[in-house]
Design a protein around this motif. Structure first.
Motif, mmCIF file in Angstrom:
data_model
loop_
_atom_site.group_PDB
_atom_site.id
_atom_site.type_symbol
_atom_site.label_atom_id
_atom_site.label_comp_id
_atom_site.label_asym_id
_atom_site.label_seq_id
_atom_site.Cartn_x
_atom_site.Cartn_y
_atom_site.Cartn_z
ATOM 1 N N ILE A 26 0.849 -1.198 0.000
ATOM 2 C CA ILE A 26 0.000 0.000 0.000
ATOM 3 C C ILE A 26 0.885 1.249 0.000
ATOM 4 C CG2 ILE A 26 -1.654 1.338 1.362
ATOM 5 C CD1 ILE A 26 -2.724 -1.339 2.437
ATOM 6 N N VAL A 27 0.595 2.192 -0.901
ATOM 7 C CA VAL A 27 1.285 3.479 -0.924
ATOM 8 C C VAL A 27 0.248 4.593 -0.983
ATOM 9 C CG1 VAL A 27 3.386 2.595 -2.005
ATOM 10 C CG2 VAL A 27 1.520 3.403 -3.445
ATOM 11 N N ARG A 28 0.698 5.792 -0.617
ATOM 12 C CA ARG A 28 -0.185 6.963 -0.636
ATOM 13 C C ARG A 28 0.500 8.115 -1.335
ATOM 14 N NH1 ARG A 28 -1.586 6.015 5.735
ATOM 15 N NH2 ARG A 28 -3.076 4.297 5.424
ATOM 16 N N LYS A 29 -0.277 8.975 -1.912
ATOM 17 C CA LYS A 29 0.281 10.138 -2.607
ATOM 18 C C LYS A 29 1.126 10.963 -1.647
ATOM 19 C CE LYS A 29 -3.215 10.652 -6.229
ATOM 20 N NZ LYS A 29 -4.237 11.540 -6.849
ATOM 21 N N GLY A 30 2.325 11.358 -2.115
ATOM 22 C CA GLY A 30 3.223 12.143 -1.288
ATOM 23 C C GLY A 30 4.140 11.300 -0.426
ATOM 24 N N GLU A 31 3.847 10.020 -0.299
ATOM 25 C CA GLU A 31 4.669 9.133 0.522
ATOM 26 C C GLU A 31 5.973 8.797 -0.201
ATOM 27 O OE1 GLU A 31 4.429 4.630 2.479
ATOM 28 O OE2 GLU A 31 2.821 5.377 1.197
ATOM 29 N N LYS A 32 7.070 8.722 0.552
ATOM 30 C CA LYS A 32 8.366 8.357 -0.001
ATOM 31 C C LYS A 32 8.557 6.846 0.075
ATOM 32 C CE LYS A 32 10.470 12.490 -0.620
ATOM 33 N NZ LYS A 32 11.257 12.936 -1.788
ATOM 34 N N VAL A 33 9.104 6.285 -0.995
ATOM 35 C CA VAL A 33 9.413 4.857 -1.021
ATOM 36 C C VAL A 33 10.848 4.674 -1.517
ATOM 37 C CG1 VAL A 33 7.039 4.093 -1.374
ATOM 38 C CG2 VAL A 33 8.472 4.616 -3.357
ATOM 39 N N THR A 34 11.450 3.549 -1.149
ATOM 40 C CA THR A 34 12.798 3.226 -1.611
ATOM 41 C C THR A 34 12.695 2.104 -2.637
ATOM 42 O OG1 THR A 34 13.775 3.859 0.510
ATOM 43 C CG2 THR A 34 15.096 2.450 -0.920
ATOM 44 N N VAL A 35 13.215 2.363 -3.839
ATOM 45 C CA VAL A 35 13.086 1.401 -4.936
ATOM 46 C C VAL A 35 14.406 1.321 -5.715
ATOM 47 C CG1 VAL A 35 10.601 1.692 -5.250
ATOM 48 C CG2 VAL A 35 12.179 3.210 -6.458
#
Length: 229
Positions: free
Chosen positions: A93-102
């Motif tokens: 699950i992700v949300r707009k504005g959230e930072k992720v590491t890819v």
């Protein structure tokens, strides 16, 4: 950045290998959605739409689950090793504005200087970026670069809002001098000698050796005839 792809997902209550096989026979894909402290939700995704969406790495899906929309990042895609169809997908699950590491792939373009070899040491860079603005790839140009040139992770141009996680000193691209044919043959011969491999003579080499021996034999015969006289 890849567009978000809308997919209608169904919740499922059947689990296990048998249920997964039945789902795949129906041209669908078993998946699980988790993250943000929620309980895992087991889903069934449409086969063709999912396959097309996951052609892009780090695909962000807009899932329609019983009328509710949920953004999800494809974290792990399991494929059949032979037929390459999708066996299972883990979604986060992700949300707009959230930072992720890819991990984002590096594409090398252009032609380096003549008689050089371009080696890619890091084909991917780990970065932190907004979940809805994940770059599809990074481009590194080697156009005209001379032997001895190195490009490190910290030198790769990143889009605004993307932060490098990989060590900036990590070698991404190395441009080295190409080995001449003579040097390559000498190195190969040395390696074969160390390994105790004896190289058979080619037809040309055999013919040259015979031609070189013939005059010597003729001279010896002539010397013998003179002594007999």
């Amino acid at each position: 950045m890849a567009d978000q792809i809308r997919i209608t997902a169904e919740k499922r209550a059947e689990f296990g290998k048998g249920a997964a096989r039945r789902i795949r026979r129906a041209d669908k894909v078993p998946a699980v959605l988790y993250g943000h402290g929620t309980d895992p939700v087991h889903l069934t995704l449409p086969g063709h739409e999912t396959m097309m969406a996951l052609k892009h790495s780090n695909a962000v899906l807009s899932l329609d689950i019983e009328g509710q929309t949920q953004l999800a990042l494809a974290k792990d895609v399991q494929r059949d090793p032979v037929k390459r169809f999708i066996e299972h997908v883990d979604l986060v699950i992700v949300r707009k504005g959230e930072k992720v590491t890819v991990d984002v792939v590096v594409h090398v373009e252009g032609e380096a200087a003549p008689e050089t070899i371009v080696t890619v040491d890091h084909g991917e860079l780990t970065v932190e970026t907004e979940a809805t603005h994940i770059p599809e790839s990074f481009t590194v140009s080697v156009e005209g670069l001379e032997a001895g040139t190195q490009i490190h992770a910290g030198e790769v141009e990143l889009p605004e809002g993307v932060t490098l996680v990989t060590d900036p000193e990590a070698l991404v691209v190395n441009v080295s001098q190409a080995m001449s044919e003579e040097a390559l043959e000498a190195e190969l011969a040395e390696a074969e000698a160390e390994a105790g491999i004896e190289q058979e003579e080619s037809d040309e080499e055999s013919a040259s050796a015979e031609a070189a021996e013939a005059p010597a034999e003729g001279a010896q015969e002539g010397e013998g005839a003179s002594s007999e006289e």
